[in-house]
Design an enzyme around this catalytic site. Structure first.
Site, mmCIF file in Angstrom:
data_model
loop_
_atom_site.group_PDB
_atom_site.id
_atom_site.type_symbol
_atom_site.label_atom_id
_atom_site.label_comp_id
_atom_site.label_asym_id
_atom_site.label_seq_id
_atom_site.Cartn_x
_atom_site.Cartn_y
_atom_site.Cartn_z
ATOM 1 N N PHE A 133 4.996 61.817 1.618
ATOM 2 C CA PHE A 133 6.091 62.656 2.377
ATOM 3 C C PHE A 133 5.422 63.192 3.479
ATOM 4 O O PHE A 133 4.272 63.792 3.507
ATOM 5 C CB PHE A 133 6.769 63.895 1.581
ATOM 6 C CG PHE A 133 7.849 64.400 2.193
ATOM 7 C CD1 PHE A 133 9.174 63.995 1.997
ATOM 8 C CD2 PHE A 133 7.586 65.540 3.047
ATOM 9 C CE1 PHE A 133 10.073 64.732 2.508
ATOM 10 C CE2 PHE A 133 8.824 66.209 3.514
ATOM 11 C CZ PHE A 133 9.947 65.743 3.147
ATOM 12 N N ASP A 205 1.882 66.786 -6.020
ATOM 13 C CA ASP A 205 2.890 67.162 -5.424
ATOM 14 C C ASP A 205 4.373 66.628 -6.155
ATOM 15 O O ASP A 205 4.310 65.566 -6.425
ATOM 16 C CB ASP A 205 3.043 66.388 -3.864
ATOM 17 C CG ASP A 205 4.084 67.039 -3.001
ATOM 18 O OD1 ASP A 205 5.324 67.494 -3.940
ATOM 19 O OD2 ASP A 205 4.143 67.056 -1.940
ATOM 20 N N TYR A 230 14.390 73.698 -4.108
ATOM 21 C CA TYR A 230 15.721 73.233 -3.633
ATOM 22 C C TYR A 230 16.239 71.874 -4.109
ATOM 23 O O TYR A 230 17.257 71.336 -3.773
ATOM 24 C CB TYR A 230 16.017 73.418 -2.042
ATOM 25 C CG TYR A 230 14.789 72.767 -1.309
ATOM 26 C CD1 TYR A 230 15.080 71.327 -1.043
ATOM 27 C CD2 TYR A 230 13.883 73.450 -0.667
ATOM 28 C CE1 TYR A 230 14.167 70.941 -0.022
ATOM 29 C CE2 TYR A 230 13.200 72.777 -0.018
ATOM 30 C CZ TYR A 230 13.149 71.546 0.276
ATOM 31 O OH TYR A 230 12.268 70.703 0.937
ATOM 32 N N LYS A 231 15.290 70.997 -4.427
ATOM 33 C CA LYS A 231 15.679 69.635 -5.102
ATOM 34 C C LYS A 231 16.160 69.922 -6.442
ATOM 35 O O LYS A 231 17.397 70.312 -6.576
ATOM 36 C CB LYS A 231 14.603 68.668 -4.853
ATOM 37 C CG LYS A 231 14.320 68.662 -3.220
ATOM 38 C CD LYS A 231 12.827 67.733 -2.806
ATOM 39 C CE LYS A 231 12.635 67.789 -1.481
ATOM 40 N NZ LYS A 231 11.535 67.232 -0.944
ATOM 41 N N ARG A 377 18.892 55.504 -0.385
ATOM 42 C CA ARG A 377 18.379 56.292 -1.571
ATOM 43 C C ARG A 377 19.574 57.200 -2.307
ATOM 44 O O ARG A 377 20.154 57.961 -1.816
ATOM 45 C CB ARG A 377 17.365 57.255 -0.945
ATOM 46 C CG ARG A 377 16.528 57.836 -1.923
ATOM 47 C CD ARG A 377 15.448 58.739 -1.338
ATOM 48 N NE ARG A 377 15.783 59.966 -0.688
ATOM 49 C CZ ARG A 377 15.417 61.118 -0.580
ATOM 50 N NH1 ARG A 377 13.949 61.023 -0.577
ATOM 51 N NH2 ARG A 377 16.019 62.070 0.085
HETATM 52 C C1 PLP Z 1 10.883 67.626 0.302
HETATM 53 C C2 PLP Z 1 9.412 67.430 0.104
HETATM 54 C C3 PLP Z 1 8.506 68.359 0.872
HETATM 55 C C4 PLP Z 1 9.144 69.636 1.470
HETATM 56 O O1 PLP Z 1 8.303 70.327 2.106
HETATM 57 P P1 PLP Z 1 8.778 71.984 2.458
HETATM 58 O O2 PLP Z 1 7.675 72.339 3.321
HETATM 59 O O3 PLP Z 1 9.307 72.719 1.280
HETATM 60 O O4 PLP Z 1 9.890 71.681 3.699
HETATM 61 C C5 PLP Z 1 7.119 68.360 0.736
HETATM 62 N N1 PLP Z 1 6.342 67.359 0.030
HETATM 63 C C6 PLP Z 1 7.282 66.455 -0.551
HETATM 64 C C7 PLP Z 1 6.605 65.336 -1.593
HETATM 65 C C8 PLP Z 1 8.526 66.503 -0.581
HETATM 66 O O5 PLP Z 1 9.401 65.455 -1.154
#
Ligand code: PLP
Length: 418
Positions: A133, A205, A230-231, A377
């Protein structure tokens, strides 16, 4: 004669059987799912748990409105980051006292990268997945400029070999358990063992795993981890994230954002920083209490659930969706591995007009999302998505493709958030 009919009937019957088989992890009644919507984006923003609005009302009217600042003690707002952290810990295989809810995933990654660079200055190299990500890549590059770490992007299927080649210069490996784009599940335990063999740390992560996969942080040896609130955990937009520091590393973990909430005696108001002798040292400043307490309420949807059952339901949902694609003759290339052990909780399909296909699905009430460059997705949040939903989504997709509903020009217009 519609030759599809018998297939649809067979799949409908099978959806019923599978929903009954996986009823142990069905918590749909604990969520607000709007009528007529098949929600396949819980991997991006979890649905609203029914328990949340009442808690928000209580926090605003009584705790804040009436009790005012006394609620920091009376309602233990102060202890909420550790309390909620321990609850999330139960879902990701972490014993108490190793996980705290604080800041965003991006900020927590920054804290860990800088902290690791200080733990053993002789080790300066870090491996990360090029398909991470993006925030993980951006934050690591910035932390590297500050600390002198050097970053090498290595795909997870080459990580074990590369770790052995680098050896004792390696400080850290950074991998996501599930690829956010393709939904591929990686064997982080194996990468972690390789890192440990050369004396390096492993950071996981878990943004796309926590709440959907039976992660075992303690048992599989993870040194550090981060994840979103939040996921799949359904804490709501902007819910704070969490950070895990294995108990044995807490003494040597020095939070670079050494704020007063991580101090051993925050109300001593001392001139010098003395880190708390616990995971609390990973805290920085005052947290978003409304969001944090919403997340706590949201997590009650997991009460009494076993993550093994949740994972089984998730695999069954995604497996059944693949079966529906086949049954309905949808032949889009799968970006997600079909094999059970290699799949997270989503199915990603490739299509040259993926963005417009997602918009056309949305117009039919099937909410998924698009990821660059060509990914449709579809996330299967196991607590509230059913096998009947999976079949309905596949049927809608089959109509969208058959009637080329994605060709309408206005569907190709990109919104800010995709
Ligand atoms: C959604 C996501 C994030 C989001 O990071 P925020 O700082 O909380 O917005 C980071 N890493 C991964 C792998 C994600 O899927």
């Amino acid at each position: 004669m519609d030759s599809r009919q018998p297939t649809t009937q067979r799949l409908t019957a099978r959806a019923h059987v599978l929903d009954a088989q996986h009823a142990a992890a069905d918590r749909r009644s604990a969520f607000v799912i709007p009528e007529g919507i098949v929600y396949l984006d819980g991997n991006s923003l979890g649905a609203l748990p029914r328990a949340v609005p009442d808690v928000v009302a209580d926090v605003t009217t009584r705790q804040w409105g009436e009790r005012l600042i006394r609620s920091w003690n009376e309602s233990d707002w102060w202890g909420a980051p550790e309390r909620v952290g321990n609850r999330i810990g139960e879902l990701v295989g972490a014993g108490a006292g190793q996980l705290v809810v604080t800041d965003s995933t991006s900020t927590n990654l920054f804290k860990l990268f800088v902290a690791v660079s200080r733990m053993d200055p002789g080790r300066t190299r870090v491996l990360i997945d090029p398909d991470s990500f993006p925030t993980d890549l951006y934050v690591l590059d910035s932390a590297a400029r500050l600390t002198g770490l050097t970053v090498e992007q290595v795909h997870p299927d080459r990580a074990v070999d590369r770790v052995a080649e680098i050896g004792d210069e390696l400080a850290l490996v950074v991998y996501s358990s599930v690829d956010y784009r393709t939904g591929e599940l990686w064997d982080l335990a194996a990468i972690t063992q390789a890192a440990h063999r050369v004396g390096a740390f492993a950071l996981w992560d878990l943004c796309h795993s926590a709440g959907a996969i039976d992660v075992r942080l303690d048992d599989d040896g993870a040194d550090f981890a981060v994840g979103c609130g939040y996921k799949y955990l359904n804490g709501g937009p902007g819910a704070p994230a969490w950070i895990y520091v294995r108990a044995e590393h807490q003494d040597t973990f020095h939070n670079p954002i050494a704020g007063w909430h991580g101090h051993a005696r925050p109300f001593g108001m001392e001139r010098d920083y003395d880190p708390a002798p616990s995971i609390s040292r990973a805290r920085s400043g005052t947290g978003p209490m409304l969001s944090l307490l919403s997340l706590e309420a949201a997590l009650t949807a997991y009460d009494g659930l076993s993550m093994v059952d949740v994972r089984a339901r998730s695999l069954s949902l995604t497996g059944f969706f693949i079966e529906c694609l086949g049954g309905l003759g949808i032949d889009l290339p799968l970006a997600t591995p079909a094999q059970d052990g290699r799949r997270g909780s989503q199915i990603s399909l490739r299509h040259p007009e993926a963005y417009a296909v997602v918009q056309a699905l949305m117009a039919r009430g099937v909410v998924g999302d698009f990821r660059e460059p060509d990914i449709i997705r579809l996330g299967f949040a196991p607590l509230y998505v059913s096998h009947a939903d999976a079949l309905a989504a596949a049927e809608h997709l089959s109509h969208v493709l058959r009637d080329k509903e994605f060709e309408s020009a206005d569907l190709a217009m990109r919104a800010t958030v995709t």
